[in-house]
Design an enzyme around this catalytic site. Structure first.
Site, PDB file in Angstrom:
ATOM      1  N   CYS A   1      24.844  41.455  17.656  1.00  0.00           N
ATOM      2  CA  CYS A   1      25.586  40.436  16.913  1.00  0.00           C
ATOM      3  C   CYS A   1      27.088  40.528  17.144  1.00  0.00           C
ATOM      4  CB  CYS A   1      25.280  40.523  15.419  1.00  0.00           C
ATOM      5  SG  CYS A   1      25.675  42.117  14.675  1.00  0.00           S
TER       6      CYS A   1
ATOM      7  N   TYR B   1      16.747  39.108  20.451  1.00  0.00           N
ATOM      8  CA  TYR B   1      17.695  38.008  20.341  1.00  0.00           C
ATOM      9  C   TYR B   1      19.114  38.498  20.542  1.00  0.00           C
ATOM     10  CZ  TYR B   1      18.902  39.711  15.652  1.00  0.00           C
ATOM     11  OH  TYR B   1      19.328  40.487  14.601  1.00  0.00           O
TER      12      TYR B   1
ATOM     13  N   ARG C   1      40.460  29.598  60.749  1.00  0.00           N
ATOM     14  CA  ARG C   1      40.304  29.416  59.308  1.00  0.00           C
ATOM     15  C   ARG C   1      39.470  30.550  58.715  1.00  0.00           C
ATOM     16  NH1 ARG C   1      39.903  23.796  61.008  1.00  0.00           N
ATOM     17  NH2 ARG C   1      41.338  22.468  59.812  1.00  0.00           N
TER      18      ARG C   1
ATOM     19  N   SER D   1      20.332  45.549  14.414  1.00  0.00           N
ATOM     20  CA  SER D   1      21.244  44.640  15.085  1.00  0.00           C
ATOM     21  C   SER D   1      22.420  45.479  15.570  1.00  0.00           C
ATOM     22  CB  SER D   1      21.731  43.533  14.152  1.00  0.00           C
ATOM     23  OG  SER D   1      22.603  42.658  14.833  1.00  0.00           O
TER      24      SER D   1
ATOM     25  N   MET E   1      42.954  31.858  50.857  1.00  0.00           N
ATOM     26  CA  MET E   1      43.215  32.604  52.091  1.00  0.00           C
ATOM     27  C   MET E   1      43.853  31.680  53.117  1.00  0.00           C
ATOM     28  SD  MET E   1      39.884  35.079  52.191  1.00  0.00           S
ATOM     29  CE  MET E   1      38.738  33.734  51.871  1.00  0.00           C
TER      30      MET E   1
ATOM     31  N   GLU F   1      26.365  50.621  14.808  1.00  0.00           N
ATOM     32  CA  GLU F   1      27.729  50.538  15.334  1.00  0.00           C
ATOM     33  C   GLU F   1      28.268  51.887  15.770  1.00  0.00           C
ATOM     34  OE1 GLU F   1      29.980  47.777  12.405  1.00  0.00           O
ATOM     35  OE2 GLU F   1      28.218  48.544  11.355  1.00  0.00           O
TER      36      GLU F   1
ATOM     37  N   GLY G   1      41.656  27.524  49.067  1.00  0.00           N
ATOM     38  CA  GLY G   1      43.097  27.676  49.187  1.00  0.00           C
ATOM     39  C   GLY G   1      43.627  29.073  49.011  1.00  0.00           C
TER      40      GLY G   1
ATOM     41  N   HIS H   1      45.249  20.959  46.013  1.00  0.00           N
ATOM     42  CA  HIS H   1      45.037  22.330  45.548  1.00  0.00           C
ATOM     43  C   HIS H   1      44.936  22.388  44.027  1.00  0.00           C
ATOM     44  CE1 HIS H   1      46.566  26.307  44.163  1.00  0.00           C
ATOM     45  NE2 HIS H   1      45.763  26.752  45.116  1.00  0.00           N
TER      46      HIS H   1
ATOM     47  N   GLY I   1      25.918  46.157  16.536  1.00  0.00           N
ATOM     48  CA  GLY I   1      27.250  45.578  16.409  1.00  0.00           C
ATOM     49  C   GLY I   1      28.093  46.029  17.583  1.00  0.00           C
ATOM     50  N   THR I   2      28.043  45.274  18.672  1.00  0.00           N
ATOM     51  CA  THR I   2      28.611  45.764  19.928  1.00  0.00           C
ATOM     52  C   THR I   2      30.134  45.867  19.911  1.00  0.00           C
ATOM     53  OG1 THR I   2      28.507  43.496  20.801  1.00  0.00           O
ATOM     54  CG2 THR I   2      26.671  44.992  21.322  1.00  0.00           C
ATOM     55  N   ASN I   3      30.813  45.152  19.009  1.00  0.00           N
ATOM     56  CA  ASN I   3      32.264  45.297  18.933  1.00  0.00           C
ATOM     57  C   ASN I   3      32.627  46.726  18.532  1.00  0.00           C
ATOM     58  OD1 ASN I   3      32.324  42.564  19.463  1.00  0.00           O
ATOM     59  ND2 ASN I   3      32.744  41.973  17.354  1.00  0.00           N
ATOM     60  N   ASP I   4      32.096  47.180  17.393  1.00  0.00           N
ATOM     61  CA  ASP I   4      32.410  48.525  16.932  1.00  0.00           C
ATOM     62  C   ASP I   4      31.718  49.591  17.762  1.00  0.00           C
ATOM     63  OD1 ASP I   4      34.225  47.899  15.026  1.00  0.00           O
ATOM     64  OD2 ASP I   4      32.910  48.142  13.306  1.00  0.00           O
TER      65      ASP I   4
ATOM     66  N   LYS J   1      31.732  28.824  55.079  1.00  0.00           N
ATOM     67  CA  LYS J   1      32.186  27.834  56.063  1.00  0.00           C
ATOM     68  C   LYS J   1      31.446  28.025  57.384  1.00  0.00           C
ATOM     69  CE  LYS J   1      36.608  26.952  56.211  1.00  0.00           C
ATOM     70  NZ  LYS J   1      36.752  25.539  55.806  1.00  0.00           N
TER      71      LYS J   1
ATOM     72  N   ARG K   1      30.175  22.436  52.335  1.00  0.00           N
ATOM     73  CA  ARG K   1      29.916  23.560  51.441  1.00  0.00           C
ATOM     74  C   ARG K   1      29.540  23.003  50.079  1.00  0.00           C
ATOM     75  NH1 ARG K   1      36.146  25.846  50.781  1.00  0.00           N
ATOM     76  NH2 ARG K   1      37.036  23.970  49.848  1.00  0.00           N
TER      77      ARG K   1
END
Length: 891
Positions: A835, A855, A98, A768, A109, A749, A107, A460, A770-773, A28, A344
């Site tokens: 993956c 990838y 303000r 590859s 603050m 993994e 909205g 708002h 396996g980012t979850n495990d 602002k 803004r």
């Protein structure tokens, strides 16, 4: 020699501020400085820096040394510019205070208006303005805001008193209260302040200013502001600037007005000025939703405001061309004179962001790279949400303003706290309110959409909804909310708490029940933008897909192949589960082979369909991964039913289920371990893959299967499984008289696999992650159980975010980087990707690009998001390289 120090500059006048320093002046303040220096009509004022806010917190809630003196000096310059004096009893200067952080937080603050009014100065305002009513309306507004924000008095007490005052006069609107009623209301507000605080409303204008500045600093750390930053990934240490400005009034008569406008439609992106205004009103009346505003185009038909409207149109166009982006503008008209209070970058929906970026590039306002950077990847998620089925015929309850597009169904709740609690319990809710306030923010995060009885498209609720990408219907016609009975009514229809409704924020409709939805497709502008993104990105984007249908969807969304085909998902469909269960229950290799023979043609057909859908693109197929107990029934009744179907003793099924039960199945008998103990499973799956590949190759389909072995942690496991796959490939190729290219790789993994990736790369042609495990095993967390405490960890700052939603770059990311480097030492051309679900998270995609991966693979509907995030990563890298080159040249 005596050392001297230069005092810290905490305050910048609008005409002296550096408009490029948003980090110091806030958005602002930077916008006000830029407008003032461009000669636009901006009321004089000054900005207290974000550094002052940081110092305020470091000093335990005290203003830093020198700040107050600089405020007083800047205030004198404002007094000179306006020809009025702050606190003067004859012709008082009044101020607005303000907030304004570097990143817009609409909205969240606090704001205080009409600062400087006291029992003494209110008479001077009445005399100088010629209106006692105006003076006391301003005074009661100050008491109401100051009492709530600075003194901490519950706002409901003031609202209740105002409601009683209107009831006594038999009016509905604040503007209908006469001077006598407002004088009496002011006295009532004074009594509330005295009763709640033990002292009178402050009568020293300077004390009011000091308290207001501190309150705006303090609002940076209110619960709603912290929640907003957490939801929008905004750093907590930025702080807010404070903008102190001479008041101008839109509530002094019919030739006065206040409004909010956007240079382009923030919901659709259409190139047209949209917004709202209220005649004879203050700015807070528009955004608070206490009165339903008018469309801004109607100003052109008001003879008292039409000339000012024409001027405003010129200013709006000037600001958009200057910033080369859509602007969110606030303005006030005082006796026909236009004042600009804010410019803004406009918040916008995902659909609007895409349309604006593409059209601005086509207009020559920005280039293609800027257009790609202009759209945040997360915004694309909004475009790929379900929409109402156009063939559906739902029961329409009412129609309101289409404040934020999209559709959602949920159970009605009337309270933000309940919305949050119900969402945590797994419920889908729609939050219904008369109007929302910043205190409702946590409930708005939890709800699927919002309906309000009052407020316009700049209220708002509407602004927050568009920022979140959630549907919102504002000012729903005839909707009456009764919080006491937990109902809302439209005409004769009563909708109760927990009833289901559907809202369509694009048309403004509110409907009874759950309306049918349809999945979206890529539109023209989005296709164009993603095409431009593909020109810039270097990181490939694949999809996680397990069926021909999902593969087709992924290709339509621009996937460059399949990065993860989970073969176990094929076994759960229809009657396929029976031969799978027969295989698990087999007592001999012969029985197991017979069951696998029944599964072979089913898998072969699935693979053939996927290969056809991905013609010419690589397909990574993971061999069987989950523990075998997941395929078996767990209850006695289900086990008995299976026994009857297979013609075996129920005790056989029960015994097998018990034998397969594991204390920690995630780390148990699964992944490559299944193929090591039961090599015939791997052989069957490999045969299905290669037979399908040969069949579609004869059809002219270009096929390139990549067989992926899961949960490998030793090179001997990899070698054993690869030997089975290669032997099966030779057999199938000989039988079919066809040969297809293929790769054999592994899914990493486990931390050990990443640490010994150089050894694994000798036997694996691709990795590859396996980012979850890998996240589970690196943190030692169970993904299924961590939801009980991870939100608390994030809230307390122990973790910056949920590592299952966004990749832990410090820990898991280091393993990925190390594993990639080690693997490529052994096999320089090693192809590497991820993956896990992180493949659709923009921050994780950026990390993968920086780490040199080839990838990422994401769910089909997040492929567009990953494509855009990959382009952002490349453009950011180019920007960093340009910056470093510039530094080198400077040296």
């Amino acid at each position: 020699m005596i050392a001297t120090t230069v005092a810290q500059q905490w305050v910048y006048g609008f005409t002296a501020g550096d408009s490029q320093r948003r980090d110091l002046l806030g958005g602002k303040g930077a916008g006000l400085a830029e407008m003032a220096q461009a000669g636009l009509p901006v009321p004089p004022g000054f900005t207290i820096t974000t550094e002052a806010c940081t110092a305020y917190y470091q000093d335990g809630g005290d203003m830093p040394a020198g700040l107050w003196e600089q405020v007083l000096a800047a205030l004198q310059r404002v007094e000179q510019a306006r020809g009025k004096r702050f606190g003067d009893v004859a012709n008082p200067l009044l101020l607005s205070v303000r907030s304004g952080a570097k990143v817009s937080m609409p909205g969240m603050m606090d704001t205080i208006l009409d600062l400087g009014l006291t029992d003494a100065t209110v008479a001077g305002l009445a005399a100088s303005s010629g209106s006692v009513r105006f003076a006391y309306d301003s005074y009661r507004r100050l008491m109401q805001l100051y009492g709530k924000v600075v003194l901490g008095i519950p706002g409901e007490l003031f609202e209740a008193a105002l409601t009683r005052a209107k009831a006594r006069r038999g009016v509905q609107d604040d503007t209908e209260l006469d001077a006598a009623a407002l004088c009496k209301l002011t006295a009532t507000f004074k009594a509330i302040v005295r009763e709640q605080t033990g002292h009178d409303f402050p009568q020293d204008p300077m004390a009011q200013l000091h308290g207001a500045i501190g309150a705006v600093f303090a609002s940076w750390n209110t619960e709603r502001a912290v929640n907003y930053r957490r939801e929008n990934h905004i750093a907590n240490d930025l702080g807010t600037a404070v903008n102190v400005q001479a008041m101008v009034y839109g509530n002094m008569g019919d030739d006065c007005a206040t409004g909010v406008a956007f240079t382009r439609d923030p919901a659709t992106g259409e190139k047209r000025l949209v917004g709202e205004y209220l005649p004879n009103a203050q700015g807070e009346d528009v955004v608070a939703g206490v009165r339903t505003p008018r469309p801004i185009a109607e100003m052109a038909g008001d003879p008292l405001l039409a000339p000012t409207y024409a001027q405003f149109l010129r200013v709006a166009e000037q600001l958009e061309r200057h910033y080369r982006d859509a602007q969110d503008l606030e303005f006030t008209v005082e006796h026909g004179t236009l004042y600009m209070l804010q410019t803004r970058t406009a918040k916008r929906t995902g659909a609007a962001a895409v349309r604006m970026a593409v059209e601005m590039a086509e207009e020559g306002l920005i280039d293609r790279a800027t257009a790609v950077r202009r759209v945040e990847p997360e915004q694309l998620d909004q475009l790929l949400h379900p929409t109402l089925d156009p063939l559906a015929t739902p029961t329409i309850l009412t129609t309101g303003l289409p404040a934020s597009p999209g559709a959602a169904s949920g159970q009605v709740v009337f309270n933000a706290d309940e919305a949050e609690a119900r969402q945590r319990a797994g419920a889908a809710v729609i939050l219904v309110r008369e109007e929302t306030s910043p205190d409702d923010f946590h409930g708005m995060v939890a709800a699927r959409g919002f309906v309000t009885a009052r407020g316009g498209i700049t209220s708002h609720a509407a602004v927050v909804a568009r920022g979140m990408g959630k549907p919102c219907v504002a000012s729903a016609a005839g909707l009456v909310v009764d919080y006491a009975t937990q109902t809302f009514t439209v005409a004769e229809t009563v909708v109760r708490h927990d009833d289901w409704i559907t809202i369509d924020g694009g048309s403004g409709r509110v409907m009874l029940g759950q309306a049918p939805m349809i999945r979206p497709a890529l539109g023209g502008e989005l296709q164009t933008l993603l095409g431009w993104a593909d020109e810039f990105r270097t990181l490939g984007v694949r999809a996680n897909a397990d069926t021909p249908h999902d593969a087709g969807v992924a290709r339509d969304f621009g996937a460059a192949g399949i990065g993860l085909c989970r073969t176990e998902h094929m076994f759960f469909e229809g009657d396929r589960i029976l031969p799978m269960r027969a295989m698990i229950l087999a007592e001999t290799a012969e029985e197991r082979a017979a069951a696998l023979a029944r599964l072979l043609p089913l898998q072969r057909a699935d693979f053939a369909g996927i290969f056809r859908a991905m013609d010419g693109l690589p397909v990574t197929i993971r061999t069987l991964d989950p523990p075998l107990h997941e395929f078996l029934p767990q209850t006695d009744v289900e086990q008995a039913e299976l026994a009857r179907t297979l013609g075996v003793d129920p005790a056989v099924v029960a015994t097998k289920v018990e034998q397969l039960r594991e204390a920690n199945p995630m780390l148990g008998f699964r992944g490559c371990r299944l193929g090591i103990v039961y090599p015939e499973i791997t052989a069957m799956q490999a045969r299905a893959i290669f037979e399908a590949a040969c069949a579609v190759a004869r059809e002219g389909v270009a096929v390139a299967p990549e067989v992926m072995i899961p949960l490998v942690c030793t090179v001997k496991e990899m070698e054993a499984q690869r030997a089975i796959i290669e032997q099966t490939a030779r057999e199938v190729f000989a039988e079919q008289g066809v040969t297809v290219p293929y790769l054999v790789g592994t899914m990493i993994e486990l931390p050990r696999a990443a640490l010994l990736a150089d050894e694994l790369a000798a036997a694996a042609e691709f990795f590859s992650f396996g980012t979850n495990d890998l996240t589970q095993t690196t943190f030692g967390l169970s993904r299924d159980d961590a939801g009980r405490f991870l939100p608390g960890y994030v809230a307390r700052g122990i973790l910056p975010y949920d590592p299952f939603q966004s990749l832990d770059q410090a820990g898991v990311g280091r393993l990925i980087t190390l594993g990639t480097e080690l693997g490529r030492r052994t096999r320089p051309g090693l192809k590497v990707g991820i993956c896990g679900e992180h493949g659709g998270d923009p921050a994780s995609v950026r990390f993968c690009a920086q780490a040199g991966l080839d990838y990422v693979s994401a769910s089909p509907y997040r492929v567009p998001l990953a494509r855009l995030a990959a382009a952002h990563a490349h453009l950011e890298a180019l920007e960093r390289a340009d910056g470093q080159a510039g530094q080198e040249r400077d040296r």
